[in-house]
Scaffold this motif. Sequence first.
Motif, PDB file in Angstrom:
ATOM      1  N   LEU A 245       6.366 -25.883   3.714  1.00 23.04           N
ATOM      2  CA  LEU A 245       4.907 -25.956   3.585  1.00 23.04           C
ATOM      3  C   LEU A 245       4.422 -27.301   3.066  1.00 23.04           C
ATOM      4  O   LEU A 245       3.251 -27.644   3.235  1.00 23.04           O
ATOM      5  CB  LEU A 245       4.408 -24.820   2.685  1.00 23.04           C
ATOM      6  N   VAL A 246       5.319 -28.045   2.408  1.00 21.24           N
ATOM      7  CA  VAL A 246       5.003 -29.410   1.964  1.00 21.24           C
ATOM      8  C   VAL A 246       6.223 -30.279   2.223  1.00 21.24           C
ATOM      9  O   VAL A 246       7.344 -29.778   2.391  1.00 21.24           O
ATOM     10  CB  VAL A 246       4.616 -29.513   0.463  1.00 21.24           C
ATOM     11  N   GLU A 247       5.968 -31.591   2.240  1.00 21.20           N
ATOM     12  CA  GLU A 247       7.069 -32.539   2.313  1.00 21.20           C
ATOM     13  C   GLU A 247       6.758 -33.712   1.406  1.00 21.20           C
ATOM     14  O   GLU A 247       5.600 -34.093   1.232  1.00 21.20           O
ATOM     15  CB  GLU A 247       7.342 -32.988   3.748  1.00 21.20           C
ATOM     16  N   ARG A 248       7.824 -34.241   0.820  1.00 21.17           N
ATOM     17  CA  ARG A 248       7.697 -35.420  -0.035  1.00 21.17           C
ATOM     18  C   ARG A 248       8.279 -36.606   0.723  1.00 21.17           C
ATOM     19  O   ARG A 248       9.341 -36.504   1.319  1.00 21.17           O
ATOM     20  CB  ARG A 248       8.438 -35.205  -1.353  1.00 21.17           C
ATOM     21  N   ARG A 249       7.542 -37.700   0.701  1.00 23.37           N
ATOM     22  CA  ARG A 249       7.973 -38.903   1.410  1.00 23.37           C
ATOM     23  C   ARG A 249       7.949 -40.089   0.455  1.00 23.37           C
ATOM     24  O   ARG A 249       7.063 -40.193  -0.391  1.00 23.37           O
ATOM     25  CB  ARG A 249       7.037 -39.215   2.581  1.00 23.37           C
ATOM     26  N   PHE A 250       8.915 -40.971   0.654  1.00 22.69           N
ATOM     27  CA  PHE A 250       8.918 -42.221  -0.105  1.00 22.69           C
ATOM     28  C   PHE A 250       7.923 -43.168   0.528  1.00 22.69           C
ATOM     29  O   PHE A 250       7.809 -43.244   1.748  1.00 22.69           O
ATOM     30  CB  PHE A 250      10.308 -42.865  -0.099  1.00 22.69           C
ATOM     31  N   GLU A 251       7.208 -43.881  -0.311  1.00 23.05           N
ATOM     32  CA  GLU A 251       6.212 -44.821   0.194  1.00 23.05           C
ATOM     33  C   GLU A 251       6.805 -46.223   0.219  1.00 23.05           C
ATOM     34  O   GLU A 251       7.271 -46.717  -0.803  1.00 23.05           O
ATOM     35  CB  GLU A 251       4.969 -44.788  -0.692  1.00 23.05           C
ATOM     36  N   GLY A 252       6.801 -46.801   1.375  1.00 20.53           N
ATOM     37  CA  GLY A 252       7.258 -48.182   1.511  1.00 20.53           C
ATOM     38  C   GLY A 252       8.690 -48.402   1.063  1.00 20.53           C
ATOM     39  O   GLY A 252       9.010 -49.473   0.568  1.00 20.53           O
ATOM     40  N   GLY A 253       9.544 -47.386   1.194  1.00 25.34           N
ATOM     41  CA  GLY A 253      10.943 -47.516   0.804  1.00 25.34           C
ATOM     42  C   GLY A 253      11.180 -47.474  -0.695  1.00 25.34           C
ATOM     43  O   GLY A 253      12.311 -47.574  -1.142  1.00 25.34           O
ATOM     44  N   ASP A 254      10.141 -47.331  -1.487  1.00 25.28           N
ATOM     45  CA  ASP A 254      10.275 -47.273  -2.946  1.00 25.28           C
ATOM     46  C   ASP A 254      10.586 -45.833  -3.350  1.00 25.28           C
ATOM     47  O   ASP A 254       9.720 -44.963  -3.302  1.00 25.28           O
ATOM     48  CB  ASP A 254       8.982 -47.750  -3.607  1.00 25.28           C
ATOM     49  N   GLU A 255      11.819 -45.575  -3.756  1.00 27.40           N
ATOM     50  CA  GLU A 255      12.231 -44.214  -4.090  1.00 27.40           C
ATOM     51  C   GLU A 255      11.559 -43.683  -5.353  1.00 27.40           C
ATOM     52  O   GLU A 255      11.635 -42.499  -5.648  1.00 27.40           O
ATOM     53  CB  GLU A 255      13.755 -44.142  -4.216  1.00 27.40           C
ATOM     54  N   ARG A 256      10.912 -44.540  -6.117  1.00 28.75           N
ATOM     55  CA  ARG A 256      10.202 -44.072  -7.313  1.00 28.75           C
ATOM     56  C   ARG A 256       8.804 -43.585  -6.979  1.00 28.75           C
ATOM     57  O   ARG A 256       8.149 -42.965  -7.794  1.00 28.75           O
ATOM     58  CB  ARG A 256      10.115 -45.195  -8.356  1.00 28.75           C
TER      59      ARG A 256
ATOM     60  N   LYS B 189       7.085 -41.250  -4.643  1.00 21.98           N
ATOM     61  CA  LYS B 189       7.044 -40.175  -3.654  1.00 21.98           C
ATOM     62  C   LYS B 189       5.615 -39.684  -3.486  1.00 21.98           C
ATOM     63  O   LYS B 189       4.907 -39.435  -4.450  1.00 21.98           O
ATOM     64  CB  LYS B 189       7.911 -38.988  -4.089  1.00 21.98           C
ATOM     65  N   ARG B 190       5.228 -39.534  -2.255  1.00 17.68           N
ATOM     66  CA  ARG B 190       3.928 -38.963  -1.900  1.00 17.68           C
ATOM     67  C   ARG B 190       4.168 -37.567  -1.352  1.00 17.68           C
ATOM     68  O   ARG B 190       5.177 -37.307  -0.693  1.00 17.68           O
ATOM     69  CB  ARG B 190       3.227 -39.822  -0.853  1.00 17.68           C
ATOM     70  N   VAL B 191       3.234 -36.672  -1.601  1.00 18.65           N
ATOM     71  CA  VAL B 191       3.392 -35.278  -1.182  1.00 18.65           C
ATOM     72  C   VAL B 191       2.324 -34.956  -0.137  1.00 18.65           C
ATOM     73  O   VAL B 191       1.150 -35.282  -0.312  1.00 18.65           O
ATOM     74  CB  VAL B 191       3.268 -34.315  -2.388  1.00 18.65           C
TER      75      VAL B 191
END
Length: 148
Positions: free
Chosen positions: A80-91, A93-95
């Motif tokens: 129902l949701v997914e978390r993605r790294f923004e711009g390759g920065d693993e710190r 995460k956008r949901v």
Amino acid sequence: MNTAGGTSIGPLEQLKVINWAQVQAGQEWVRSRELSMQQAFVLDYLADHPGAIQRDIAQVTRTTAANVSGVLRGLEARGLVERRFEGGDERSKRVFATSDGIELISGREEAMIAVDESILAPLTPAERATLQTLLDKITADLPRLDKS
């Protein structure tokens, strides 16, 4: 309004009865989708704020980041949701709510409008207008609920 014992309750108690009916209907709607209230709130928030960060979700739900992480894990497990790294920065995460998540909560507003209509059904249009006028007068100087 009479209670089971035949005694009358005051207008503010009657408003609590109305509010209770609304809350119960909302909770039943959420349960019918096999969600907790917090999961439904988070999905609704993400539908309106795609790409939010967990800290923002924690702030708006007035809970801890750890609690939000648990809620998101449950939603993620159901797709129902997914978390993605923004711009390759693993710190960072956008949901995002997935299309399945958005579909699951779609129709909530319409369902709650229908509940309100059923609560107000005994009133004529003129009585509804009078009730609105009286409630506007009562609440004019009261603090508003935060709907963030």
